[in-house]
Design an enzyme around this catalytic site. Sequence first.
Site, PDB file in Angstrom:
ATOM      1  N   GLU A 112      30.759  13.890  32.926  1.00  9.36           N
ATOM      2  CA  GLU A 112      29.521  13.849  33.717  1.00  9.36           C
ATOM      3  C   GLU A 112      29.764  14.532  35.047  1.00  9.36           C
ATOM      4  O   GLU A 112      30.909  14.868  35.400  1.00  9.36           O
ATOM      5  CB  GLU A 112      29.069  12.396  33.921  1.00  9.36           C
ATOM      6  N   HIS A 229      18.220   9.687  40.659  1.00  4.26           N
ATOM      7  CA  HIS A 229      18.676  10.427  39.480  1.00  4.26           C
ATOM      8  C   HIS A 229      17.757  11.628  39.305  1.00  4.26           C
ATOM      9  O   HIS A 229      16.532  11.477  39.337  1.00  4.26           O
ATOM     10  CB  HIS A 229      18.632   9.538  38.239  1.00  4.26           C
ATOM     11  N   ARG A 275      25.184  14.380  42.179  1.00  5.26           N
ATOM     12  CA  ARG A 275      23.836  13.963  41.807  1.00  5.26           C
ATOM     13  C   ARG A 275      22.814  14.144  42.940  1.00  5.26           C
ATOM     14  O   ARG A 275      21.662  14.475  42.700  1.00  5.26           O
ATOM     15  CB  ARG A 275      23.896  12.504  41.372  1.00  5.26           C
ATOM     16  N   HIS A 334      17.625   5.265  41.312  1.00  5.98           N
ATOM     17  CA  HIS A 334      18.461   4.955  40.152  1.00  5.98           C
ATOM     18  C   HIS A 334      19.555   3.934  40.465  1.00  5.98           C
ATOM     19  O   HIS A 334      19.833   3.062  39.652  1.00  5.98           O
ATOM     20  CB  HIS A 334      19.088   6.257  39.664  1.00  5.98           C
ATOM     21  N   ARG A 369      27.453   7.516  44.646  1.00  4.45           N
ATOM     22  CA  ARG A 369      28.285   6.992  43.550  1.00  4.45           C
ATOM     23  C   ARG A 369      28.632   8.085  42.545  1.00  4.45           C
ATOM     24  O   ARG A 369      27.781   8.873  42.137  1.00  4.45           O
ATOM     25  CB  ARG A 369      27.519   5.892  42.835  1.00  4.45           C
TER      26      ARG A 369
HETATM   27  C1  SIN Z   1      23.286   8.863  33.279  1.00  2.00           C
HETATM   28  O1  SIN Z   1      23.482   8.593  32.100  1.00  2.00           O
HETATM   29  O2  SIN Z   1      22.885   9.958  33.673  1.00  2.00           O
HETATM   30  C2  SIN Z   1      23.489   7.791  34.288  1.00  2.00           C
HETATM   31  C3  SIN Z   1      24.884   7.431  34.389  1.00  2.00           C
HETATM   32  C4  SIN Z   1      25.088   6.704  35.672  1.00  2.00           C
HETATM   33  O3  SIN Z   1      24.136   6.520  36.419  1.00  2.00           O
HETATM   34  O4  SIN Z   1      26.224   6.322  35.966  1.00  2.00           O
END
Ligand code: SIN
Length: 509
Positions: A112, A229, A275, A334, A369
């Site tokens: 990610e 998000h 993010r 989020h 985060r």
């Molecule tokens: C996501 O799946 O994009 C969210 C994961 C997260 O917020 O840690």
Amino acid sequence: MKAFDAVVVGGGLAGMMAALELRPLRVALVSYRSLGEWTSSAWAQGGIAAAVGDDDSPALHAADTVAAGAGLVEKRVAARLAFDGPHAIERIASLGVRFDRDAQEHYALGREGAHSRRRILRAGGDATGAELVRAIVAAVRTSPTIEPLENATALDVALDRDGRVCGLLLRHKSGEVVAVGASAVVLATGGLGGLYRFTTNPTSSRGSGIALAARAGARLADLEFVQFHPTALDVPSDPLPLVTEALRGEGAVLVDETGARLMEAIHPLGDLAPRDVVARRVFAIRSAGRRAYLDATQAVGADFRERFPTVFAACARFGIDPRVERIPVVAAAHYHMGGIAVDLAGRTSVEGLYACGEVAATGVHGANRLASNSLLESVVYPERIANDIRATVLPSASGFATPAYAAPVEAPEAQWDELRQAMYFGVGVERNEAGLEAALERLRMLGERTASAELRDAATVGGLVARAALRRRETRGSHVRTDFPAPADGERHRSFSTLADLPVAAQTA
Ligand code: SIN
């Protein structure tokens, strides 16, 4: 009055794990709905980060966490979390969580944004939270020392004359107010996305634990840092379904209505930039009256349904076929990095009061985060809290009187809408002094006028977030001040708040 060794408030992953780790102590587990239901944990798609890959190490994981946090991560806290990660994974696997594995039976690891390694463990593709909650609810339900008190609302933490925790006051669905005695209370009430007009959280996540802790006198931290998000599904729904970042990890890209890439020229990491950077870009496009889309047709295409069943189902509900169509997205509240200030053992500043999960501010997330660190935190801290309670808290609680509470009053939808608009547009992705002041005033008026204790608490928590955002005169991580667009060296510190930061009327209304 019924007495327990500890009371845990929260039916999500952190709360249930705390109850499990406290075994064989007698624990009351208070949840707003049925255990696990309507919780952010159950909806988590991305997964849980831990340095379990051959090319990975806790030191690398900690370094990524520190880098994402934009200068405010407590390094020793991040190091401890990353170090405890692999053990925590084994612990929850032993409780019955079935993680996805590859052909050799190794954990299948995803990547990610802002992670330098593949270290995201998932279950059922993008249904990680659902699998975690399934297994952990089953473990709780078969634990004879845990008494679930479901469909109940926590009203106040009870303190004795010395200011120590002696129990919890709660309201059952029937309306009956009950006092539960315990010398330790663990708050695991989740985040506050429900305070915002657009959110991926359950709308009931309104920072209730922050309100409870603040009334008990606990210190709060980092309240201004709310993570948005960038890819919530842009459909008429409240809350909005999440479109997991894992899709970008697999090569999906953000584009505008003409198909032009949105992130290429913005950040060297492109679609996998931190993010906050991606959320700002999507927010800016939307604020200019344009549309933003996630295009997974090339990167995932025909396999979408099998690989991302949760996102596929959400899209299908709104007539979108992500195998062949672009997915419309919007930035949505989020995750709250701030919350109740806790130390490495999950202790708050009030003796006997603990916090874990999203409601806690451990110092590990800093200003931003790192994705998928939150589920890890939710399984690491409960064990530490249980060890601390066993070692330091006396198992007997003194009795206390139940104060009179007015019957609950439902606030009209229009007032909730007003509050959530004020938060999204005044205390949201981008902030400035005038907008924050206006939001504070609106929240103050809403809190003063309402007869609903729930709305009043929400206005108080929103006000505390706005006040902290007003004080931080810089841009850092998720906190973007258009009137102070750069980080300031003098502001490179965590922030701390208490209820006293609000005007007296707003504190007690
Ligand atoms: C996501 O799946 O994009 C969210 C994961 C997260 O917020 O840690």
